[in-house]
Write a protein that holds these residues in place. Structure first.
Motif: not given
Length: 360
Positions: A155-178
């Motif tokens: 009836v449903t899947m509990v979780g998140a938009k997994w692509l969005d999770n990865g995108t937020k991680m990659g954006t955060w990593a980019g800011e950390w490195l810069k």
């Protein structure tokens, strides 16, 4: 994704169950195989000490078909499930599949055939293999709620938009490195067997690539989401690429195995960017808050995850039409931001659900 106000309402509604998390009515853990109705009493695990507070009368019975109970992520999910069930007066029974697809299919089909089961919660190992069991449950009027990976007919899947999770991680990593004027030599400890982990890795790579950071290379290996395997493949990858300075693990076992491999090769992990998609338990928390070997991660909040699964199941039993994806709150954390939500209680890091509710 649900509107923010709805997430806040959900969190406020379920935060109150935190006080019940350790206080009563232990779930029935039915070994590695679910029991038939006739054999349930004989297979029931010993109950923990009864709560001093009288528990509500049980009105429903939920069954959780787990992946593997030895993993702390699922242990903490169960804490959340049990707290929510205790609050709502629901009996919870659990079958451990020990990461064996055939065992999980059997467990699901047994619960799907039991007349006293109101809903089934499931952490899929092989989603395609579970379709028949989910259909059997539906034919018997039992809704199935999955987490992380969808199963046809649930009836449903509990979780998140997994692509969005990865995108937020990659954006955060980019800011950390810069911020540190660093180029990126990236090692990813992935897990290509599951759609959710594939999507997280894709989002991370795409966002990091788009961040403007100079990327010299990205190496991705399959750690199978187990620490020992992750350590093995990370050792090989680090031997071939000793200048790695960014490691992303698809879960805590993946990153912790890679960190152990890097340390064994004499690398200073505290000078790397190390990230996890998880923060699933004590080991990950200690790596962030005490050891300084884990820079941060996208927190899945498994205790809240489990409570959200129960909330979705209650709605399904009550006839509510659920969305295809039932969002449970998650966010990017590092040592500073994570200390707002995780508190050391004795030897364990515990999630402060009240503080978390205020963040959404």
């Amino acid at each position: 994704m649900k509107k923010l106000s709805r997430k806040l309402m959900m969190l406020v509604a379920i935060v109150s169950v935190a006080i019940f998390a350790f206080s009563g009515c232990a779930a029935k853990v039915e070994s590695s195989v679910a029991t038939t109705e006739e054999g349930a009493a004989a297979e029931q695990a010993p109950a923990t000490e009864a709560s001093t507070q009288e528990a509500p009368a049980k009105t429903m019975k939920f069954a959780y078909v787990a992946n593997m109970l030895s993993h702390e992520f699922y242990q903490r999910c169960i804490k959340g499930m049990q707290a929510a069930c205790d609050e709502a007066g629901i009996e919870l029974v659990i079958a451990d599949s020990n990461s064996e697809p055939a065992t999980q299919v059997n467990n699901l089909e047994i619960y799907a055939s039991q007349k006293d089961i109101s809903a089934i919660l499931c952490s899929p190992i092989d989603p395609a293999a579970l379709v028949g069991g989910v259909k059997l449950a539906a034919d018997n009027g039992i809704p199935t709620i999955t987490e992380s990976n969808a199963v046809e007919g649930a009836v449903t899947m509990v979780g998140a938009k997994w692509l969005d999770n990865g995108t937020k991680m990659g954006t955060w990593a980019g800011e950390w490195l810069k911020a540190r004027n660093m180029e990126a030599n990236v090692l990813i400890i992935g897990f290509p067997a599951f759609n959710d982990t594939v999507q997280v890795e894709k989002g991370f790579v795409d966002a990091l690539t788009a961040s403007g950071v100079k990327i010299n290379y990205i190496v991705s290996v399959d750690g199978q989401a187990f620490k020992e395997k992750a350590m093995q493949v990370a050792t090989d990858a680090l031997t071939a690429n000793p200048d790695v300075n960014v490691i992303m693990g698809i879960n805590d076992d993946s990153i912790l195995g890679a960190i152990q491999a890097a340390k064994a090769q004499g690398l200073d992990v505290t000078k790397m960017l190390t990230l996890t998609h998880g923060i699933e338990g004590n080991a990950g928390c200690r790596a962030i808050f005490e050891e300084g070997t884990l820079t941060g991660g996208y927190a899945l909040f498994p205790e809240l995850y489990g409570q959200t699964m129960v909330k979705a199941a209650i709605e399904a039993v009550n006839g509510v039409t659920l969305p295809e994806l039932y969002i449970t709150p998650m966010m990017m954390l590092d040592k500073d931001t994570g200390s707002q939500f995780y508190k050391l209680v004795g030897d364990n890091y515990e999630l402060d659900l009240a503080a978390l509710a205020n963040a959404f």
